[in-house]
Design an enzyme around this catalytic site. Structure first.
Site, short mmCIF file in Angstrom:
data_model
loop_
_atom_site.label_atom_id
_atom_site.label_comp_id
_atom_site.label_asym_id
_atom_site.label_seq_id
_atom_site.Cartn_x
_atom_site.Cartn_y
_atom_site.Cartn_z
CG HIS A 85 -1.94 -0.94 1.00
ND1 HIS A 85 -3.29 -0.55 1.32
CD2 HIS A 85 -2.33 -2.14 0.33
CE1 HIS A 85 -4.36 -1.51 1.11
NE2 HIS A 85 -3.56 -2.57 0.52
CG ASP A 86 4.99 3.38 1.19
OD1 ASP A 86 4.50 4.38 1.47
OD2 ASP A 86 6.28 3.14 1.09
N GLY A 99 4.03 3.91 -4.71
CA GLY A 99 4.78 5.32 -4.46
C GLY A 99 5.98 5.13 -3.85
CG HIS A 124 -4.74 -11.18 -1.65
ND1 HIS A 124 -5.70 -10.76 -2.37
CD2 HIS A 124 -4.17 -10.12 -1.01
CE1 HIS A 124 -5.64 -9.61 -2.46
NE2 HIS A 124 -4.82 -9.18 -1.54
CG ASP A 144 -4.19 -19.82 1.29
OD1 ASP A 144 -5.01 -20.88 1.43
OD2 ASP A 144 -3.14 -20.14 0.98
CG ASP A 148 1.22 -22.33 0.43
OD1 ASP A 148 0.27 -21.42 0.07
OD2 ASP A 148 0.87 -23.22 1.28
#
Length: 315
Positions: free
Chosen positions: A65-66, A69, A190, A235, A243
């Site tokens: 999320h950084d 940028g 994710h 997951d 994995d």
């Protein structure tokens, strides 16, 4: 008399300037100035993840999320002159791990004051978190500096939402110079972490491209109204192990987010998902390469920005 610059020569010059800018990042940036920087970050990450495995996913997500940028703007608290990114839609009541970054930064300021940037701490902590949860390692390029501002509106417009269709995902990543292949492999992050009910409620109650038993199992902890902050693993197979199970889940319609299942829904990315589901080594290799690429999005280098002494505040 100077010769006119042709379009071709101009493009070559432009590309050279780009290369010079990116060349300011180096894996050995702190070798002389703060030789224990990387081991200090790794120790802090390992300690945090050993206490709470979910923290590994949280630190990876902070970097994600950084890095639309890559300047540690995501860490800044609001000030009188700007509203920071912590309350942007994709971040509010969601991103976490700030105290781990604060602790690491405090240790580094004792070791080598004013040397290691918060942006670089985020980049290294993301890599070390993946490794701590059994995933691949990669060489982190270093030398980023920290921003002196943040933008809630930019975070809202740039960060991909879990409700996006495939075309929206491709577009969001493309705007940052990341390919569709990068998008698919980075989505594999994710494979660790948890999500709030509010981010997947619409999918488990309204969508048809979802395994009905999977949807029903999630509804028990995510009612149609209320319970917005109730958590579920993204997951469900191995939520604390990095994995390729995320991709295997997509093959059987067990993607938690709408945006997850879009990667395997009869579209152009189906074949890449199939490949990663059957070949974990290729996923790990490509994930590291795409993380390096993402970490090079618009870094502040040279004399731009600053090295914050407190990651949440401008000096």
């Amino acid at each position: 008399m100077a010769l006119p610059i042709s379009k071709v020569h101009f493009l070559i010059l432009f590309m050279c300037l780009i290369e010079l800018g990116s060349a300011q990042l180096s894996p050995n940036f702190y070798a002389a100035k703060c030789p224990n920087a990387l081991s200090t970050i790794r120790s802090g990450v390992n300690s945090a993840v050993s206490k709470e495995a979910r923290m590994g996913a949280s630190l990876l997500r902070l970097h994600f999320h950084d890095c639309f940028g890559c300047d540690a703007s995501v860490l800044l608290d609001d000030t009188a002159t700007f509203t920071g990114e912590k309350t942007a839609g994709p971040n509010a009541n969601s991103i976490r791990g700030f105290e781990v970054i604060d602790s690491i930064k405090s240790q580094l300021e004792t070791l080598c004051p004013g040397v290691v940037s918060c942006a670089d701490i985020l980049a290294v902590a993301a890599r070390d978190s993946v490794v701590a949860l059994g995933g691949p390692s990669w060489t982190v390029q270093l030398g980023r500096r920290d921003s002196t501002t943040a933008s809630k509106s930019q975070a809202n417009s740039d960060l991909p939402a879990p409700t996006l269709d495939l075309s929206g995902l491709i577009s969001a990543f493309s705007k940052k110079g990341l390919s569709t292949s990068d998008m698919v492999v980075l989505s594999g992050g994710h494979t660790i972490g948890q999500a709030r009910c509010t981010s997947f409620r619409a999918r488990i109650y309204n969508e048809t491209n979802i395994d009905p038993n999977f949807a029903k199992s999630l509804q028990g902890n995510c009612p149609s109204t209320g319970g917005d902050n109730n958590l579920a693993p993204i997951d469900t197979t191995s939520p604390t192990r990095f994995d390729n199970a995320y991709y295997k889940n997509l093959l059987v319609k067990k993607g938690l987010f709408h945006s997850d299942q879009q990667l395997f829904n009869g579209g152009s990315t189906d074949s890449q998902v199939n490949g990663y589901a059957s070949n974990p080594l290729s996923f790990c290799r490509d994930f590291g390469n795409s993380m390096i690429k993402m970490g090079n999005i618009s870094p502040l280098t040279g004399t731009s920005g600053q090295i914050r002494t407190n990651c949440r505040k401008i000096n």
